[in-house]
Design a protein around this motif. Structure first.
Motif, PDB file in Angstrom:
ATOM      1  N   ARG A 124       0.810  -1.231   0.000  1.00 42.18           N
ATOM      2  CA  ARG A 124       0.000   0.000   0.000  1.00 42.18           C
ATOM      3  C   ARG A 124       0.841   1.278   0.000  1.00 42.18           C
ATOM      4  O   ARG A 124       0.305   2.366   0.183  1.00 42.18           O
ATOM      5  CB  ARG A 124      -0.924   0.024   1.220  1.00 42.18           C
ATOM      6  N   PHE A 125       2.136   1.174  -0.221  1.00 44.75           N
ATOM      7  CA  PHE A 125       3.010   2.337  -0.108  1.00 44.75           C
ATOM      8  C   PHE A 125       3.481   2.835  -1.469  1.00 44.75           C
ATOM      9  O   PHE A 125       3.793   2.045  -2.366  1.00 44.75           O
ATOM     10  CB  PHE A 125       4.238   1.989   0.734  1.00 44.75           C
ATOM     11  N   VAL A 126       3.532   4.168  -1.601  1.00 44.12           N
ATOM     12  CA  VAL A 126       4.103   4.825  -2.778  1.00 44.12           C
ATOM     13  C   VAL A 126       5.181   5.788  -2.280  1.00 44.12           C
ATOM     14  O   VAL A 126       4.907   6.651  -1.434  1.00 44.12           O
ATOM     15  CB  VAL A 126       3.044   5.616  -3.577  1.00 44.12           C
ATOM     16  N   LEU A 127       6.379   5.641  -2.803  1.00 43.88           N
ATOM     17  CA  LEU A 127       7.451   6.588  -2.477  1.00 43.88           C
ATOM     18  C   LEU A 127       7.303   7.794  -3.389  1.00 43.88           C
ATOM     19  O   LEU A 127       7.566   7.715  -4.593  1.00 43.88           O
ATOM     20  CB  LEU A 127       8.824   5.937  -2.666  1.00 43.88           C
ATOM     21  N   GLY A 128       6.880   8.904  -2.828  1.00 37.24           N
ATOM     22  CA  GLY A 128       6.695  10.124  -3.595  1.00 37.24           C
ATOM     23  C   GLY A 128       7.818  11.109  -3.343  1.00 37.24           C
ATOM     24  O   GLY A 128       8.159  11.409  -2.195  1.00 37.24           O
ATOM     25  N   LEU A 129       8.397  11.608  -4.425  1.00 37.50           N
ATOM     26  CA  LEU A 129       9.548  12.504  -4.356  1.00 37.50           C
ATOM     27  C   LEU A 129       9.194  13.868  -4.935  1.00 37.50           C
ATOM     28  O   LEU A 129       8.227  14.006  -5.682  1.00 37.50           O
ATOM     29  CB  LEU A 129      10.729  11.904  -5.128  1.00 37.50           C
ATOM     30  N   GLY A 130       9.992  14.862  -4.590  1.00 35.91           N
ATOM     31  CA  GLY A 130       9.782  16.195  -5.124  1.00 35.91           C
ATOM     32  C   GLY A 130      11.086  16.945  -5.270  1.00 35.91           C
ATOM     33  O   GLY A 130      12.140  16.508  -4.789  1.00 35.91           O
ATOM     34  N   ARG A 131      10.996  18.088  -5.915  1.00 36.84           N
ATOM     35  CA  ARG A 131      12.172  18.911  -6.184  1.00 36.84           C
ATOM     36  C   ARG A 131      12.580  19.750  -4.980  1.00 36.84           C
ATOM     37  O   ARG A 131      13.738  20.147  -4.847  1.00 36.84           O
ATOM     38  CB  ARG A 131      11.880  19.809  -7.389  1.00 36.84           C
ATOM     39  N   GLY A 132      11.634  20.044  -4.104  1.00 37.59           N
ATOM     40  CA  GLY A 132      11.945  20.855  -2.936  1.00 37.59           C
ATOM     41  C   GLY A 132      11.983  22.335  -3.262  1.00 37.59           C
ATOM     42  O   GLY A 132      11.792  22.762  -4.397  1.00 37.59           O
ATOM     43  N   ILE A 133      12.213  23.133  -2.215  1.00 42.79           N
ATOM     44  CA  ILE A 133      12.250  24.595  -2.341  1.00 42.79           C
ATOM     45  C   ILE A 133      13.704  25.042  -2.363  1.00 42.79           C
ATOM     46  O   ILE A 133      14.439  24.905  -1.377  1.00 42.79           O
ATOM     47  CB  ILE A 133      11.493  25.257  -1.179  1.00 42.79           C
ATOM     48  N   ALA A 134      14.139  25.567  -3.499  1.00 45.34           N
ATOM     49  CA  ALA A 134      15.555  25.870  -3.723  1.00 45.34           C
ATOM     50  C   ALA A 134      16.151  26.795  -2.666  1.00 45.34           C
ATOM     51  O   ALA A 134      17.245  26.521  -2.151  1.00 45.34           O
ATOM     52  CB  ALA A 134      15.750  26.440  -5.127  1.00 45.34           C
ATOM     53  N   PRO A 135      15.504  27.922  -2.296  1.00 45.82           N
ATOM     54  CA  PRO A 135      16.116  28.795  -1.285  1.00 45.82           C
ATOM     55  C   PRO A 135      16.323  28.099   0.064  1.00 45.82           C
ATOM     56  O   PRO A 135      17.304  28.356   0.757  1.00 45.82           O
ATOM     57  CB  PRO A 135      15.115  29.957  -1.172  1.00 45.82           C
ATOM     58  N   LEU A 136      15.399  27.204   0.414  1.00 48.66           N
ATOM     59  CA  LEU A 136      15.555  26.466   1.659  1.00 48.66           C
ATOM     60  C   LEU A 136      16.745  25.525   1.585  1.00 48.66           C
ATOM     61  O   LEU A 136      17.539  25.414   2.530  1.00 48.66           O
ATOM     62  CB  LEU A 136      14.276  25.684   1.958  1.00 48.66           C
ATOM     63  N   PHE A 137      16.893  24.846   0.455  1.00 50.70           N
ATOM     64  CA  PHE A 137      18.050  23.971   0.281  1.00 50.70           C
ATOM     65  C   PHE A 137      19.348  24.769   0.339  1.00 50.70           C
ATOM     66  O   PHE A 137      20.348  24.311   0.902  1.00 50.70           O
ATOM     67  CB  PHE A 137      17.951  23.219  -1.049  1.00 50.70           C
ATOM     68  N   ASP A 138      19.342  25.948  -0.266  1.00 50.77           N
ATOM     69  CA  ASP A 138      20.529  26.810  -0.214  1.00 50.77           C
ATOM     70  C   ASP A 138      20.895  27.121   1.235  1.00 50.77           C
ATOM     71  O   ASP A 138      22.071  27.072   1.621  1.00 50.77           O
ATOM     72  CB  ASP A 138      20.284  28.109  -0.979  1.00 50.77           C
ATOM     73  N   ALA A 139      19.882  27.435   2.031  1.00 52.80           N
ATOM     74  CA  ALA A 139      20.124  27.790   3.432  1.00 52.80           C
ATOM     75  C   ALA A 139      20.669  26.606   4.223  1.00 52.80           C
ATOM     76  O   ALA A 139      21.511  26.782   5.117  1.00 52.80           O
ATOM     77  CB  ALA A 139      18.832  28.300   4.063  1.00 52.80           C
ATOM     78  N   TYR A 140      20.197  25.401   3.890  1.00 53.12           N
ATOM     79  CA  TYR A 140      20.643  24.204   4.601  1.00 53.12           C
ATOM     80  C   TYR A 140      21.959  23.641   4.073  1.00 53.12           C
ATOM     81  O   TYR A 140      22.506  22.691   4.634  1.00 53.12           O
ATOM     82  CB  TYR A 140      19.579  23.113   4.517  1.00 53.12           C
ATOM     83  N   GLY A 141      22.440  24.197   2.976  1.00 51.04           N
ATOM     84  CA  GLY A 141      23.664  23.667   2.380  1.00 51.04           C
ATOM     85  C   GLY A 141      23.451  22.391   1.594  1.00 51.04           C
ATOM     86  O   GLY A 141      24.398  21.627   1.375  1.00 51.04           O
TER      87      GLY A 141
END
Length: 348
Positions: free
Chosen positions: A98-115
């Protein structure tokens, strides 16, 4: 697979812990309510606070017997590929498919902040291929590609698991990727009717070009569903507040995708109240601030939503299917809040 005998509405789903929820245990009651109502899928979004997707999906598995469970989304670059592949296999077996692994691109500025590196279309396509190879028992030696370099990747050579993959998609490149390489494509909230139809066509055409049956790729409309049985402050938060928060995070993409007037976005960003909120508008803004912000947003920007009576909301949800979506996420509300709408939807 979802047990069709116990699911009345496999084409309907909801997001658990909608918005800025702070109590992850609420997921348990929400899943129980969803199964009682006969909904098909619970979607799990990930925020780096109390909404860590692996923990929540495991809790959802333990709390349910019929709901499909889909992350929408986690990101491939926050965990090692072996960790993600093992997580998905564990969930697949724990839920009996019953599981689906769903992925996404994410929010670029947040990724920048997190390194964290920004996610590319090439990475998401390659990652899907790597996951499927691992789930089918392959040993991958010396991988060097878009997702990185890994000398050795393997789960278990006896594995032969068909685990569905989902993709949260926004722009045309992501939509086309979903059609050619993923099993579910989740669209964004507040897409106009024209945008919805265009996105569905992009996904289905990409599937055909890849030699796939387009009917095997499920396109989910993510549709704000906020009935007037809820009080006005709550409705403001779930409509005006939610859209305004998206405009804070990635307004240019929203405007470009819907072909809206960018001057309205500029005026929104320049507004003193918007600038003074000091956080995600749907989480921290007062009712008074939301009422002011509502005046900044054209009616057409808020129109792509199910609002009004339960019967009107149910008709709007059906309308998303008529426009070409395969399924609908009733977004922004808990199953308890959706109950009168689901009852109306199920009434001939």
């Amino acid at each position: 697979m979802v047990d069709a005998a116990t699911v009345r509405f496999p084409e309907l789903g909801f997001y658990t812990l909608a918005g800025g929820a702070q109590d992850p245990r609420a997921l348990i009651d929400e899943c129980h309510d969803a199964e009682r109502l006969g909904l098909g899928t619970v979607f799990i979004s990930e925020r780096f606070n109390v909404k860590e997707a692996v923990t929540l999906s495991g809790a959802a598995a333990a709390a349910t017997s019929s709901l499909q469970i889909m992350t929408a989304a986690t990101n491939h670059n926050t965990r090692h590929p072996i960790v993600t592949a093992s997580y998905a296999t564990t969930m697949h077996r724990l839920t009996r498919g019953r599981f689906v692994l769903g992925l996404g691109r994410g929010i670029a500025p947040l990724f920048d902040a997190y390194g964290l590196p920004r996610i590319t279309t090439a990475q998401m396509e390659e990652f899907a291929d790597v996951m499927r190879r691992l789930w089918h028992g392959e040993t991958i030696l010396g991988h060097d590609g878009a997702i990185g370099s890994y000398p050795f990747l393997r789960l278990d050579p006896t594995f032969d698991e068909d685990i569905p993959l989902g993709l949260v998609a926004f722009g045309p490149n992501s939509l086309a990727l979903g059609g050619r390489a993923y099993d579910h494509v989740v669209l964004h909230t507040f897409f106009t009717d024209e945008t919805l139809q265009r996105c569905v066509a992009t996904v289905k055409q990409a599937a055909e070009r890849a030699g796939r049956d387009p009917d095997t790729v499920t396109v989910w409309s993510c549709y704000a569903t906020v009935g007037d049985h809820l009080d006005q402050p709550t409705r403001l938060k779930k409509t005006v507040g939610r859209l305004a928060t998206y405009l804070q995070a990635y307004g240019d993409l929203m405007v470009e995708t819907n072909r809206w007037d960018p001057a309205v976005l500029s005026a929104f960003r320049a507004d003193e109240v918007v600038q003074g909120v000091g956080g995600a508008i749907d989480v921290v803004a007062s009712t008074e601030q939301l009422e002011h912000i509502a005046g900044l947003l054209p009616d057409e920007w808020l129109a792509p939503a199910a609002t009004g009576t339960a019967e009107q909301c149910a008709a709007s949800v059906r309308g998303q299917l008529d426009l070409g979506a395969d399924a609908v996420i009733m977004h922004g509300a808990s199953p308890a809040e959706l109950e009168p709408i689901v009852e109306a939807y199920g009434t001939p």
